[in-house]
Write a protein that holds these residues in place. Structure first.
Motif, PDB file in Angstrom:
ATOM      1  N   ARG A  26       0.826  -1.221   0.000  1.00 13.25           N
ATOM      2  CA  ARG A  26       0.000   0.000   0.000  1.00 13.25           C
ATOM      3  C   ARG A  26       0.855   1.264   0.000  1.00 13.25           C
ATOM      4  O   ARG A  26       0.529   2.245  -0.666  1.00 13.25           O
ATOM      5  CB  ARG A  26      -0.909   0.035   1.233  1.00 13.25           C
ATOM      6  N   ASN A  27       1.933   1.235   0.753  1.00 10.70           N
ATOM      7  CA  ASN A  27       2.729   2.443   0.950  1.00 10.70           C
ATOM      8  C   ASN A  27       3.843   2.649  -0.074  1.00 10.70           C
ATOM      9  O   ASN A  27       4.598   3.617   0.036  1.00 10.70           O
ATOM     10  CB  ASN A  27       3.302   2.449   2.369  1.00 10.70           C
ATOM     11  N   THR A  28       3.946   1.759  -1.037  1.00 13.26           N
ATOM     12  CA  THR A  28       4.952   1.930  -2.088  1.00 13.26           C
ATOM     13  C   THR A  28       4.314   2.011  -3.476  1.00 13.26           C
ATOM     14  O   THR A  28       5.008   1.886  -4.484  1.00 13.26           O
ATOM     15  CB  THR A  28       5.988   0.786  -2.052  1.00 13.26           C
ATOM     16  N   ALA A  29       3.015   2.236  -3.516  1.00 11.32           N
ATOM     17  CA  ALA A  29       2.292   2.273  -4.799  1.00 11.32           C
ATOM     18  C   ALA A  29       2.823   3.374  -5.716  1.00 11.32           C
ATOM     19  O   ALA A  29       3.008   3.152  -6.916  1.00 11.32           O
ATOM     20  CB  ALA A  29       0.799   2.455  -4.554  1.00 11.32           C
ATOM     21  N   GLU A  30       3.078   4.557  -5.158  1.00 13.32           N
ATOM     22  CA  GLU A  30       3.552   5.661  -6.001  1.00 13.32           C
ATOM     23  C   GLU A  30       4.941   5.363  -6.573  1.00 13.32           C
ATOM     24  O   GLU A  30       5.213   5.668  -7.736  1.00 13.32           O
ATOM     25  CB  GLU A  30       3.570   6.970  -5.215  1.00 13.32           C
ATOM     26  N   LEU A  31       5.797   4.740  -5.779  1.00  8.89           N
ATOM     27  CA  LEU A  31       7.125   4.365  -6.273  1.00  8.89           C
ATOM     28  C   LEU A  31       6.998   3.366  -7.419  1.00  8.89           C
ATOM     29  O   LEU A  31       7.636   3.533  -8.467  1.00  8.89           O
ATOM     30  CB  LEU A  31       7.971   3.764  -5.148  1.00  8.89           C
ATOM     31  N   ARG A  32       6.176   2.343  -7.246  1.00  9.31           N
ATOM     32  CA  ARG A  32       6.002   1.349  -8.303  1.00  9.31           C
ATOM     33  C   ARG A  32       5.432   1.975  -9.571  1.00  9.31           C
ATOM     34  O   ARG A  32       5.868   1.671 -10.687  1.00  9.31           O
ATOM     35  CB  ARG A  32       5.094   0.204  -7.828  1.00  9.31           C
ATOM     36  N   GLU A 110      11.071   7.549   0.741  1.00  9.48           N
ATOM     37  CA  GLU A 110       9.757   7.380   1.372  1.00  9.48           C
ATOM     38  C   GLU A 110       9.393   5.897   1.465  1.00  9.48           C
ATOM     39  O   GLU A 110       8.837   5.449   2.473  1.00  9.48           O
ATOM     40  CB  GLU A 110       8.683   8.137   0.593  1.00  9.48           C
ATOM     41  N   ALA A 111       9.694   5.147   0.434  1.00 10.69           N
ATOM     42  CA  ALA A 111       9.388   3.712   0.432  1.00 10.69           C
ATOM     43  C   ALA A 111      10.217   2.985   1.490  1.00 10.69           C
ATOM     44  O   ALA A 111       9.699   2.102   2.181  1.00 10.69           O
ATOM     45  CB  ALA A 111       9.637   3.117  -0.953  1.00 10.69           C
ATOM     46  N   ALA A 112      11.481   3.356   1.618  1.00  8.55           N
ATOM     47  CA  ALA A 112      12.331   2.737   2.636  1.00  8.55           C
ATOM     48  C   ALA A 112      11.793   3.035   4.033  1.00  8.55           C
ATOM     49  O   ALA A 112      11.742   2.146   4.890  1.00  8.55           O
ATOM     50  CB  ALA A 112      13.772   3.229   2.495  1.00  8.55           C
ATOM     51  N   ALA A 113      11.374   4.274   4.242  1.00  4.48           N
ATOM     52  CA  ALA A 113      10.795   4.638   5.541  1.00  4.48           C
ATOM     53  C   ALA A 113       9.494   3.876   5.781  1.00  4.48           C
ATOM     54  O   ALA A 113       9.229   3.411   6.900  1.00  4.48           O
ATOM     55  CB  ALA A 113      10.542   6.147   5.603  1.00  4.48           C
ATOM     56  N   ALA A 114       8.691   3.734   4.753  1.00  2.00           N
ATOM     57  CA  ALA A 114       7.426   2.995   4.879  1.00  2.00           C
ATOM     58  C   ALA A 114       7.693   1.523   5.196  1.00  2.00           C
ATOM     59  O   ALA A 114       6.997   0.937   6.031  1.00  2.00           O
ATOM     60  CB  ALA A 114       6.615   3.117   3.592  1.00  2.00           C
ATOM     61  N   ARG A 115       8.704   0.940   4.557  1.00  7.63           N
ATOM     62  CA  ARG A 115       9.045  -0.466   4.844  1.00  7.63           C
ATOM     63  C   ARG A 115       9.454  -0.630   6.304  1.00  7.63           C
ATOM     64  O   ARG A 115       9.046  -1.593   6.972  1.00  7.63           O
ATOM     65  CB  ARG A 115      10.164  -0.943   3.925  1.00  7.63           C
TER      66      ARG A 115
END
Length: 124
Positions: A26-32, A110-115
């Protein structure tokens, strides 16, 4: 038809995922989405044109079976994905690519922080 299959496959994968996996997803959708768009733009620039995909019906005569299993000739409609080249403005595609590549490092942070946050919220 392929987008529908991809959606079903993603849904099936998510049902087998842990809470942590779903949180990360959910939290990496924008990165993908950004990475996918970068790949698309790079392909367009390399080819010099974009590829537009549509799902189109086609009709053909085939063999059907009645309720007793007896064959008979019938008209059937199926669907296929058709790819067509589309002219692009290569300079505009390069501008879009540069803008996304500038944005990418921030999305990766942001994705790393979300992970990390997902790992804390949902330890495995």
């Amino acid at each position: 038809m392929k987008p529908l299959l991809a959606l079903v496959a993603a849904a099936l994968l998510l049902t087998a995922c842990t809470e942590q996996d779903m949180c990360v997803y959910r939290n990496t959708a924008e990165l993908r989405a950004t990475e996918s768009r970068i790949n698309e733009l790079e392909g367009n620039i390399a080819r010099g044109y974009a590829i537009h995909r549509t799902t189109e019906p086609y009709t053909f005569t085939g063999v059907c079976r009645d309720k007793d299993g007896k064959p008979f000739e019938c008209t059937r409609t199926e669907f296929r994905e058709v790819e067509r080249p589309v002219a692009i403005d290569v300079a505009d595609q390069r501008r879009q690519l540069r803008a996304l590549k500038v944005k990418l490092p921030e999305l990766e942070r942001e994705a790393a922080a979300a992970r990390a946050q997902c790992a804390q919220l949902y330890p495995e």
